[in-house]
Design an enzyme around this catalytic site. Sequence first.
Site, short mmCIF file in Angstrom:
data_model
loop_
_atom_site.label_atom_id
_atom_site.label_comp_id
_atom_site.label_asym_id
_atom_site.label_seq_id
_atom_site.Cartn_x
_atom_site.Cartn_y
_atom_site.Cartn_z
N THR B 23 0.61 -1.02 -0.11
CA THR B 23 0.04 0.01 -0.12
C THR B 23 1.08 0.96 0.14
O THR B 23 1.70 1.15 0.68
CB THR B 23 -1.14 0.02 1.08
OG1 THR B 23 -1.93 0.92 0.88
CG2 THR B 23 -0.50 0.23 2.41
N CYS B 29 -3.83 8.06 7.35
CA CYS B 29 -4.46 6.74 7.18
C CYS B 29 -3.78 5.79 7.84
O CYS B 29 -2.43 6.07 8.00
CB CYS B 29 -4.53 6.34 5.73
SG CYS B 29 -5.67 7.29 4.55
N HIS B 46 -6.01 -0.52 4.19
CA HIS B 46 -5.64 1.02 4.20
C HIS B 46 -6.79 1.71 4.48
O HIS B 46 -7.55 2.12 3.76
CB HIS B 46 -5.01 1.15 2.72
CG HIS B 46 -4.68 2.73 2.49
ND1 HIS B 46 -3.64 2.89 1.73
CD2 HIS B 46 -5.03 3.93 3.13
CE1 HIS B 46 -3.48 4.45 1.57
NE2 HIS B 46 -4.14 4.97 2.71
#
Lengths: 204, 162
Positions: B23, B29, B46
């Site tokens: 990711t 995040c 994520h």
Amino acid sequence: MKFDALTEEHLDALKEVSNIGVAHAATALSQLIGKGITLQVPKVHLMKITEVPEAFGGAERIVVGIYLQMLGDARGNILIVLPRESALKLLSRLLPREKSEGSLLTELEISALKEVGNILASAYLNALGALMRKTLIPSVPVLSFDMAGAVIDYVLIELGEVGDLALMVETEFFGEEEKIGGQFFLLPDPESLRIILDAIGVKL
Amino acid sequence: MSRIVSVGISEFKIASAPTILMTYGLGSCVGIALHDPVALTGGLAHTLLPAPVRGMDSMVKSAKFTCWAVDLMVEELIKCGCVAERLVAKLAGGATMFEPQHRTTHSGIGERNVTAAKEALERRGIPLVASDTGDDYGRSLEFNTVTGVITVRALQRPIKRM
């Protein structure tokens, strides 16, 4: 107003108002650096939040992101994305001394870029506000120099709370001689979208 | 050659060895990785927000919300032959990308994402064995489903393995 209820006509109207806004911002930038700035035709992106990093040129692209909130009669977010090289080029025109080694930005450079963001956003919102006969003001700018994905997730927070779609009006700008360019994004809140469209006389 | 699967914002993916889950560009995040070291299977999420705001909790459950991501992954992992008791977790992300004076409505979102992830793991009784969270920079993650090791890359910083 739901983003997925927007018609082609709505999107065209948004492009048009954004174009006028960015034209004013480009004039301001051009005066600041003493060079001409050209604009691309604005694009409106309506996409899933998951797809947004791609629209910014990939999550790992190193960028300077200058973020401001649009405040006043309509609300939303403004994000100005400058690729690393472009930000450094801009700085070399704005600040007298040579850029120091290393690629972290100094306090002075951060401050100068935030001021650029402030000038661009103020010019943009002034023009947009005049068109709408509304008052729009930018918040104090903040800056982040990092991977594009990390810079933009912050902008998606508010949108994520109410849905899975993001509406972005993007205008790319380029310096005529210098390698200065970037993207100007307006991300209106769903509620403010109605106010903007209504104010410019587009049927909802 | 191992296969690489990329996980976007508000998504999660499950994969088995020798797949690498990636990711990119986690800011505020948070990346949540779950791994079953026996089944050599893992999941990576994520997540964007800690939890839905009031009135929005009827939304379709997705990994957009940290509070749901762990549950969704565990369910999926069990379907893929993992055993809940064997799962271990690692966290990364939850940074503060912009200066604090600006944070009004979403103040401390990174930190709240990390807290929400820890709570979700605790509810499921999954031990958190490593984490790299907070601070003010973005991270990209590479999660090896064979070893369970996560490689954290950030701009201008040495690569971290955990």
